[in-house]
Design an enzyme around this catalytic site. Structure first.
Site, mmCIF file in Angstrom:
data_model
loop_
_atom_site.group_PDB
_atom_site.id
_atom_site.type_symbol
_atom_site.label_atom_id
_atom_site.label_comp_id
_atom_site.label_asym_id
_atom_site.label_seq_id
_atom_site.Cartn_x
_atom_site.Cartn_y
_atom_site.Cartn_z
ATOM 1 N N LYS A 120 -1.507 2.741 -0.085
ATOM 2 C CA LYS A 120 -0.968 2.191 -1.307
ATOM 3 C C LYS A 120 -2.044 2.258 -2.689
ATOM 4 O O LYS A 120 -3.284 2.001 -2.361
ATOM 5 C CB LYS A 120 -0.627 0.836 -1.113
ATOM 6 C CG LYS A 120 -1.456 -0.234 -0.596
ATOM 7 C CD LYS A 120 -2.206 -0.873 -1.976
ATOM 8 C CE LYS A 120 -3.160 -1.995 -1.391
ATOM 9 N NZ LYS A 120 -4.266 -2.255 -2.286
ATOM 10 N N PRO A 173 -9.838 6.348 2.804
ATOM 11 C CA PRO A 173 -11.185 5.648 2.713
ATOM 12 C C PRO A 173 -11.182 4.167 3.125
ATOM 13 O O PRO A 173 -10.085 3.505 2.547
ATOM 14 C CB PRO A 173 -11.544 5.850 1.187
ATOM 15 C CG PRO A 173 -10.565 7.112 0.773
ATOM 16 C CD PRO A 173 -9.396 6.890 1.652
ATOM 17 N N ALA A 228 -12.328 0.211 2.810
ATOM 18 C CA ALA A 228 -12.845 -0.889 1.964
ATOM 19 C C ALA A 228 -12.589 -0.229 0.431
ATOM 20 O O ALA A 228 -13.630 -0.351 -0.147
ATOM 21 C CB ALA A 228 -13.907 -1.512 2.247
ATOM 22 N N ALA A 229 -11.478 0.532 0.229
ATOM 23 C CA ALA A 229 -11.635 1.289 -1.021
ATOM 24 C C ALA A 229 -10.658 0.770 -2.076
ATOM 25 O O ALA A 229 -10.288 1.451 -3.126
ATOM 26 C CB ALA A 229 -11.447 2.617 -0.751
ATOM 27 N N GLY A 230 -9.857 -0.330 -1.498
ATOM 28 C CA GLY A 230 -8.869 -0.610 -2.306
ATOM 29 C C GLY A 230 -7.333 0.057 -2.216
ATOM 30 O O GLY A 230 -6.135 -0.213 -3.022
ATOM 31 N N LEU A 231 -7.270 0.861 -0.960
ATOM 32 C CA LEU A 231 -6.225 1.576 -0.453
ATOM 33 C C LEU A 231 -5.371 1.040 0.409
ATOM 34 O O LEU A 231 -4.347 1.522 0.859
ATOM 35 C CB LEU A 231 -6.467 3.133 -0.476
ATOM 36 C CG LEU A 231 -7.191 3.586 -1.740
ATOM 37 C CD1 LEU A 231 -7.909 5.014 -1.291
ATOM 38 C CD2 LEU A 231 -6.462 4.068 -2.777
ATOM 39 N N GLY A 271 -5.701 0.717 3.603
ATOM 40 C CA GLY A 271 -5.858 1.610 4.688
ATOM 41 C C GLY A 271 -5.600 0.514 6.244
ATOM 42 O O GLY A 271 -4.838 1.025 7.200
ATOM 43 N N GLY A 272 -6.392 -0.132 6.162
ATOM 44 C CA GLY A 272 -6.591 -1.338 7.294
ATOM 45 C C GLY A 272 -5.194 -2.024 7.477
ATOM 46 O O GLY A 272 -4.635 -2.172 8.616
ATOM 47 N N SER A 273 -4.663 -2.440 6.589
ATOM 48 C CA SER A 273 -3.495 -2.968 6.465
ATOM 49 C C SER A 273 -2.317 -2.198 6.916
ATOM 50 O O SER A 273 -1.472 -2.582 7.531
ATOM 51 C CB SER A 273 -2.869 -3.724 4.829
ATOM 52 O OG SER A 273 -4.169 -4.498 4.665
ATOM 53 N N ASP A 328 -1.594 -8.187 2.700
ATOM 54 C CA ASP A 328 -0.762 -7.052 2.209
ATOM 55 C C ASP A 328 -0.088 -6.227 3.264
ATOM 56 O O ASP A 328 0.872 -5.510 3.112
ATOM 57 C CB ASP A 328 -1.806 -5.769 1.809
ATOM 58 C CG ASP A 328 -2.472 -6.211 0.576
ATOM 59 O OD1 ASP A 328 -2.136 -7.070 -0.326
ATOM 60 O OD2 ASP A 328 -3.475 -5.197 0.247
#
Ligand code: ATP
Length: 295
Positions: free
Chosen positions: A14, A97, A99-102, A104-106, A139
Protein backbone atom coordinates in the site's frame (compact mmCIF):
# COMPACT_ATOMS: atom_id res chain seq x y z
CA UNK A 1 -5.78 -26.87 -8.95
CA UNK A 2 -2.35 -27.47 -7.36
CA UNK A 3 -1.68 -31.20 -6.71
CA UNK A 4 -1.52 -30.96 -2.91
CA UNK A 5 -4.49 -28.60 -2.58
CA UNK A 6 -2.05 -25.70 -2.09
CA UNK A 7 -3.01 -22.18 -3.01
CA UNK A 8 -1.16 -18.95 -3.66
CA UNK A 9 -2.04 -15.51 -2.39
CA UNK A 10 -0.68 -12.34 -3.97
CA UNK A 11 -0.32 -9.81 -1.12
CA UNK A 12 -0.25 -6.21 -2.43
CA UNK A 13 1.67 -3.32 -0.85
CA UNK A 14 0.00 0.00 0.00
CA UNK A 15 0.81 3.67 -0.23
CA UNK A 16 -0.54 6.29 2.15
CA UNK A 17 -1.60 9.09 -0.22
CA UNK A 18 -2.05 11.23 2.89
CA UNK A 19 -1.28 10.69 6.58
CA UNK A 20 -2.47 13.10 9.28
CA UNK A 21 -1.18 12.26 12.76
CA UNK A 22 -3.20 13.36 15.76
CA UNK A 23 -2.84 13.03 19.52
CA UNK A 24 -1.44 10.00 21.31
CA UNK A 25 -4.27 8.01 22.90
CA UNK A 26 -4.27 6.35 26.32
CA UNK A 27 -3.45 2.99 24.65
CA UNK A 28 -0.23 4.46 23.18
CA UNK A 29 -1.49 4.57 19.56
CA UNK A 30 -1.82 7.86 17.72
CA UNK A 31 -5.15 8.90 16.29
CA UNK A 32 -4.61 9.07 12.52
CA UNK A 33 -6.49 10.00 9.34
CA UNK A 34 -5.10 8.41 6.22
CA UNK A 35 -5.86 7.47 2.63
CA UNK A 36 -4.70 3.93 1.88
CA UNK A 37 -4.11 2.82 -1.71
CA UNK A 38 -3.25 -0.78 -2.74
CA UNK A 39 -0.57 -0.95 -5.44
CA UNK A 40 0.72 -3.55 -7.90
CA UNK A 41 3.94 -4.33 -5.96
CA UNK A 42 3.39 -7.65 -4.14
CA UNK A 43 4.71 -10.55 -2.08
CA UNK A 44 3.54 -14.10 -2.88
CA UNK A 45 2.47 -16.62 -0.23
CA UNK A 46 2.05 -20.29 -1.10
CA UNK A 47 -0.03 -22.07 1.54
CA UNK A 48 -0.35 -25.82 1.98
CA UNK A 49 -0.88 -28.35 4.79
CA UNK A 50 2.17 -28.53 7.12
CA UNK A 51 3.88 -31.92 7.44
CA UNK A 52 4.49 -31.54 11.20
CA UNK A 53 2.28 -30.46 14.08
CA UNK A 54 3.02 -26.73 13.98
CA UNK A 55 2.90 -23.91 11.41
CA UNK A 56 5.96 -23.75 9.13
CA UNK A 57 7.42 -20.75 7.30
CA UNK A 58 10.04 -20.54 4.55
CA UNK A 59 11.10 -17.08 3.29
CA UNK A 60 12.79 -16.26 -0.03
CA UNK A 61 13.94 -12.77 -1.01
CA UNK A 62 14.46 -9.94 1.48
CA UNK A 63 15.44 -11.02 5.01
CA UNK A 64 12.59 -10.96 7.54
CA UNK A 65 12.25 -12.86 10.83
CA UNK A 66 11.23 -16.49 10.26
CA UNK A 67 10.28 -17.25 13.88
CA UNK A 68 7.18 -16.36 15.91
CA UNK A 69 7.91 -12.65 15.23
CA UNK A 70 7.01 -13.02 11.59
CA UNK A 71 3.67 -11.34 11.08
CA UNK A 72 2.39 -14.36 9.10
CA UNK A 73 2.99 -16.74 12.02
CA UNK A 74 1.62 -14.14 14.42
CA UNK A 75 -1.58 -13.80 12.35
CA UNK A 76 -2.09 -17.59 12.25
CA UNK A 77 -1.56 -17.79 16.03
CA UNK A 78 -4.08 -14.99 16.66
CA UNK A 79 -6.67 -16.71 14.48
CA UNK A 80 -6.03 -20.05 16.18
CA UNK A 81 -6.80 -18.39 19.53
CA UNK A 82 -10.35 -17.96 18.18
CA UNK A 83 -10.84 -21.11 16.09
CA UNK A 84 -9.05 -24.45 15.61
CA UNK A 85 -7.42 -25.39 12.27
CA UNK A 86 -4.66 -27.76 11.12
CA UNK A 87 -1.04 -26.48 10.89
CA UNK A 88 -0.12 -24.58 7.74
CA UNK A 89 3.08 -24.36 5.69
CA UNK A 90 3.71 -20.93 4.15
CA UNK A 91 6.36 -20.26 1.51
CA UNK A 92 6.80 -16.49 1.31
CA UNK A 93 8.47 -14.80 -1.66
CA UNK A 94 9.32 -11.35 -0.37
CA UNK A 95 9.48 -8.50 -2.92
CA UNK A 96 8.00 -5.60 -0.98
CA UNK A 97 10.86 -3.69 0.71
CA UNK A 98 10.88 -4.28 4.48
CA UNK A 99 10.25 -1.51 7.05
CA UNK A 100 9.82 0.88 4.14
CA UNK A 101 6.34 2.35 4.78
CA UNK A 102 4.69 0.02 2.24
CA UNK A 103 2.92 -2.25 4.75
CA UNK A 104 4.49 -5.47 3.42
CA UNK A 105 4.38 -7.34 6.73
CA UNK A 106 0.77 -6.28 7.37
CA UNK A 107 -0.25 -7.34 3.87
CA UNK A 108 1.44 -10.74 4.34
CA UNK A 109 -0.46 -11.17 7.64
CA UNK A 110 -3.83 -10.41 6.03
CA UNK A 111 -2.99 -12.72 3.09
CA UNK A 112 -2.18 -15.54 5.52
CA UNK A 113 -5.55 -15.06 7.25
CA UNK A 114 -7.63 -15.13 4.06
CA UNK A 115 -5.39 -17.89 2.67
CA UNK A 116 -5.91 -20.25 5.62
CA UNK A 117 -9.68 -19.67 5.50
CA UNK A 118 -9.66 -20.74 1.82
CA UNK A 119 -7.16 -23.61 2.35
CA UNK A 120 -9.12 -25.24 5.15
CA UNK A 121 -12.60 -24.08 4.07
CA UNK A 122 -13.10 -22.44 7.48
CA UNK A 123 -16.48 -20.83 7.97
CA UNK A 124 -15.68 -17.65 9.84
CA UNK A 125 -17.40 -14.29 10.05
CA UNK A 126 -15.64 -11.12 8.89
CA UNK A 127 -15.67 -10.10 12.55
CA UNK A 128 -13.42 -13.02 13.60
CA UNK A 129 -10.99 -12.29 10.79
CA UNK A 130 -11.08 -8.55 11.51
CA UNK A 131 -10.29 -9.15 15.19
CA UNK A 132 -7.30 -11.40 14.40
CA UNK A 133 -6.10 -8.80 11.87
CA UNK A 134 -6.27 -5.89 14.31
CA UNK A 135 -4.54 -7.98 17.00
CA UNK A 136 -1.56 -8.24 14.61
CA UNK A 137 -1.35 -4.55 13.66
CA UNK A 138 -3.26 -1.34 12.97
CA UNK A 139 -2.88 -1.56 9.16
CA UNK A 140 -3.78 -5.26 8.80
CA UNK A 141 -7.62 -4.76 8.63
CA UNK A 142 -7.11 -2.52 5.57
CA UNK A 143 -5.38 -5.36 3.68
CA UNK A 144 -8.36 -7.69 4.22
CA UNK A 145 -10.19 -5.54 1.64
CA UNK A 146 -7.61 -3.21 0.06
CA UNK A 147 -8.30 -0.83 -2.80
CA UNK A 148 -8.77 2.86 -1.96
CA UNK A 149 -9.92 3.59 1.59
CA UNK A 150 -9.97 6.35 4.16
CA UNK A 151 -8.66 5.08 7.50
CA UNK A 152 -9.44 6.63 10.88
CA UNK A 153 -8.92 5.66 14.54
CA UNK A 154 -5.54 3.90 14.65
CA UNK A 155 -6.08 3.03 10.95
CA UNK A 156 -8.72 0.32 11.41
CA UNK A 157 -11.90 2.42 10.93
CA UNK A 158 -12.25 2.05 7.19
CA UNK A 159 -14.44 3.86 4.69
CA UNK A 160 -14.24 2.77 1.02
CA UNK A 161 -13.55 5.42 -1.61
CA UNK A 162 -14.09 5.09 -5.38
CA UNK A 163 -11.30 3.10 -7.06
CA UNK A 164 -8.39 5.29 -8.16
CA UNK A 165 -7.67 4.65 -11.85
CA UNK A 166 -5.68 6.25 -14.65
CA UNK A 167 -2.61 7.13 -12.57
CA UNK A 168 0.86 5.65 -12.15
CA UNK A 169 3.20 5.74 -9.19
CA UNK A 170 6.99 5.86 -9.10
CA UNK A 171 8.38 4.67 -5.75
CA UNK A 172 11.91 5.37 -4.50
CA UNK A 173 12.97 3.41 -1.41
CA UNK A 174 16.19 4.47 0.35
CA UNK A 175 18.25 1.56 1.68
CA UNK A 176 17.75 2.65 5.29
CA UNK A 177 14.88 0.85 7.14
CA UNK A 178 12.77 3.08 9.43
CA UNK A 179 11.00 1.66 12.47
CA UNK A 180 7.45 3.00 12.72
CA UNK A 181 8.08 3.84 16.42
CA UNK A 182 11.03 6.09 15.49
CA UNK A 183 8.94 7.91 12.88
CA UNK A 184 6.06 8.52 15.34
CA UNK A 185 8.48 9.66 18.07
CA UNK A 186 9.58 12.48 15.70
CA UNK A 187 6.09 13.46 14.47
CA UNK A 188 5.30 17.16 14.94
CA UNK A 189 1.96 16.61 16.58
CA UNK A 190 -0.04 19.68 17.50
CA UNK A 191 1.41 21.68 14.63
CA UNK A 192 0.21 19.20 12.07
CA UNK A 193 -3.06 17.68 13.23
CA UNK A 194 -5.10 19.56 10.63
CA UNK A 195 -6.91 16.98 8.49
CA UNK A 196 -7.95 19.41 5.73
CA UNK A 197 -5.59 17.80 3.23
CA UNK A 198 -7.19 14.39 3.84
CA UNK A 199 -10.57 15.85 2.80
CA UNK A 200 -8.93 17.39 -0.30
CA UNK A 201 -7.41 14.01 -1.27
CA UNK A 202 -10.83 12.33 -0.83
CA UNK A 203 -12.54 14.89 -3.04
CA UNK A 204 -9.72 14.68 -5.63
CA UNK A 205 -10.35 10.90 -5.79
CA UNK A 206 -14.15 11.25 -5.90
CA UNK A 207 -14.04 13.92 -8.62
CA UNK A 208 -11.19 12.23 -10.56
CA UNK A 209 -9.26 15.49 -10.33
CA UNK A 210 -5.58 14.50 -10.51
CA UNK A 211 -4.11 18.02 -9.98
CA UNK A 212 -6.28 18.47 -6.85
CA UNK A 213 -5.30 15.03 -5.53
CA UNK A 214 -1.62 15.49 -6.34
CA UNK A 215 -1.52 18.97 -4.80
CA UNK A 216 -2.91 17.68 -1.49
CA UNK A 217 -0.48 14.74 -0.92
CA UNK A 218 1.09 15.13 2.54
CA UNK A 219 2.49 12.99 5.34
CA UNK A 220 2.88 14.39 8.87
CA UNK A 221 5.64 11.86 9.63
CA UNK A 222 7.79 13.10 6.74
CA UNK A 223 9.66 16.03 8.39
CA UNK A 224 10.74 13.82 11.29
CA UNK A 225 11.89 10.99 8.99
CA UNK A 226 13.85 13.47 6.83
CA UNK A 227 15.95 14.20 9.92
CA UNK A 228 16.85 10.46 10.06
CA UNK A 229 17.08 9.91 6.32
CA UNK A 230 17.76 13.12 4.32
CA UNK A 231 17.46 11.28 0.99
CA UNK A 232 13.65 11.28 1.56
CA UNK A 233 13.74 14.98 0.81
CA UNK A 234 16.14 14.80 -2.15
CA UNK A 235 14.25 11.88 -3.78
CA UNK A 236 10.99 13.79 -3.41
CA UNK A 237 12.55 16.82 -5.14
CA UNK A 238 13.87 14.58 -7.92
CA UNK A 239 10.42 13.03 -8.45
CA UNK A 240 8.87 16.48 -8.76
CA UNK A 241 11.67 17.62 -11.10
CA UNK A 242 11.04 14.50 -13.21
CA UNK A 243 7.44 15.51 -13.86
CA UNK A 244 5.47 14.03 -10.93
CA UNK A 245 2.20 15.91 -10.39
CA UNK A 246 2.78 15.51 -6.64
CA UNK A 247 4.99 13.51 -4.28
CA UNK A 248 5.08 12.47 -0.62
CA UNK A 249 6.49 9.88 1.76
CA UNK A 250 4.37 6.74 2.44
CA UNK A 251 3.52 5.57 5.97
CA UNK A 252 6.43 5.70 8.37
CA UNK A 253 8.85 5.92 5.42
CA UNK A 254 11.35 6.07 4.02
CA UNK A 255 9.70 5.21 0.64
CA UNK A 256 8.78 8.33 -1.32
CA UNK A 257 6.33 8.16 -4.22
CA UNK A 258 5.40 10.44 -7.08
CA UNK A 259 2.08 10.36 -8.95
CA UNK A 260 1.94 10.51 -12.76
CA UNK A 261 -0.88 10.61 -15.28
CA UNK A 262 0.87 8.55 -17.98
CA UNK A 263 2.70 5.26 -17.85
CA UNK A 264 5.48 6.51 -20.24
CA UNK A 265 6.17 9.55 -18.05
CA UNK A 266 6.30 7.33 -14.94
CA UNK A 267 8.70 4.91 -16.64
CA UNK A 268 11.00 7.63 -17.94
CA UNK A 269 11.04 9.36 -14.51
CA UNK A 270 11.88 5.97 -12.94
CA UNK A 271 14.79 5.38 -15.31
CA UNK A 272 16.21 8.84 -14.53
CA UNK A 273 15.84 8.23 -10.79
CA UNK A 274 17.59 4.85 -10.66
CA UNK A 275 20.88 5.16 -8.85
CA UNK A 276 22.91 3.99 -5.93
CA UNK A 277 21.53 3.82 -2.39
CA UNK A 278 17.86 3.46 -3.29
CA UNK A 279 15.52 1.16 -5.25
CA UNK A 280 12.97 2.40 -7.77
CA UNK A 281 9.64 0.75 -8.70
CA UNK A 282 6.83 1.67 -11.05
CA UNK A 283 3.38 0.59 -9.80
CA UNK A 284 -0.27 1.19 -10.54
CA UNK A 285 -3.27 1.29 -8.21
CA UNK A 286 -5.02 -2.04 -7.51
CA UNK A 287 -8.63 -2.26 -6.31
CA UNK A 288 -8.14 -5.26 -3.99
CA UNK A 289 -5.76 -6.08 -1.12
CA UNK A 290 -4.93 -9.65 -2.25
CA UNK A 291 -5.70 -12.24 -4.93
CA UNK A 292 -6.08 -15.97 -4.20
CA UNK A 293 -5.41 -18.57 -6.85
CA UNK A 294 -5.52 -22.37 -6.83
CA UNK A 295 -3.76 -22.67 -10.21
P1 ATP B 1 3.98 0.18 7.80
O1 ATP B 1 3.88 0.84 6.48
O2 ATP B 1 2.71 -0.58 8.18
O3 ATP B 1 4.55 1.01 8.88
P2 ATP B 1 6.40 -1.11 6.98
O4 ATP B 1 6.24 -1.35 5.52
O5 ATP B 1 7.18 0.11 7.34
O6 ATP B 1 4.99 -1.06 7.64
P3 ATP B 1 7.02 -3.91 7.28
O7 ATP B 1 7.78 -4.18 6.03
O8 ATP B 1 5.64 -4.40 7.37
O9 ATP B 1 7.07 -2.35 7.63
O10 ATP B 1 7.93 -4.50 8.47
C1 ATP B 1 7.86 -4.04 9.78
C2 ATP B 1 8.68 -4.96 10.69
O11 ATP B 1 8.04 -6.22 10.79
C3 ATP B 1 10.09 -5.22 10.20
O12 ATP B 1 10.94 -4.87 11.26
C4 ATP B 1 10.16 -6.71 9.92
O13 ATP B 1 11.37 -7.30 10.37
C5 ATP B 1 8.98 -7.29 10.69
N1 ATP B 1 8.30 -8.39 9.95
C6 ATP B 1 7.76 -9.46 10.49
N2 ATP B 1 7.17 -10.23 9.56
C7 ATP B 1 7.33 -9.63 8.39
C8 ATP B 1 6.94 -9.95 7.06
N3 ATP B 1 6.25 -11.05 6.76
N4 ATP B 1 7.27 -9.07 6.09
C9 ATP B 1 7.93 -7.92 6.41
N5 ATP B 1 8.34 -7.60 7.64
C10 ATP B 1 8.04 -8.44 8.64
Amino acid sequence: MQPDGALTVEAYAKLNLGLAVGRERDDGYHEIATIFQSISLSDTLRLSAASGDSDELVVRGAPVPTGADNLILRALARLRAQTAFAPVRTELTKRIPVAAGLGGGSSDAAAALVGVVALHGLSLGQETLGKAALDVGSDVPFFLSGGTMRGGGRGELLEPLPALTGVWFVLATPARAIRAGDAYARARIGLTDDEGFIRLICSGIRERDLPALAGALRNDLEPGVVSLCPSVSSLKQQLLASGAAGAAMSGSGPTVFGIFEKEESAKSAASRLRGRGHTVYVAEPIDVGYRISTQ
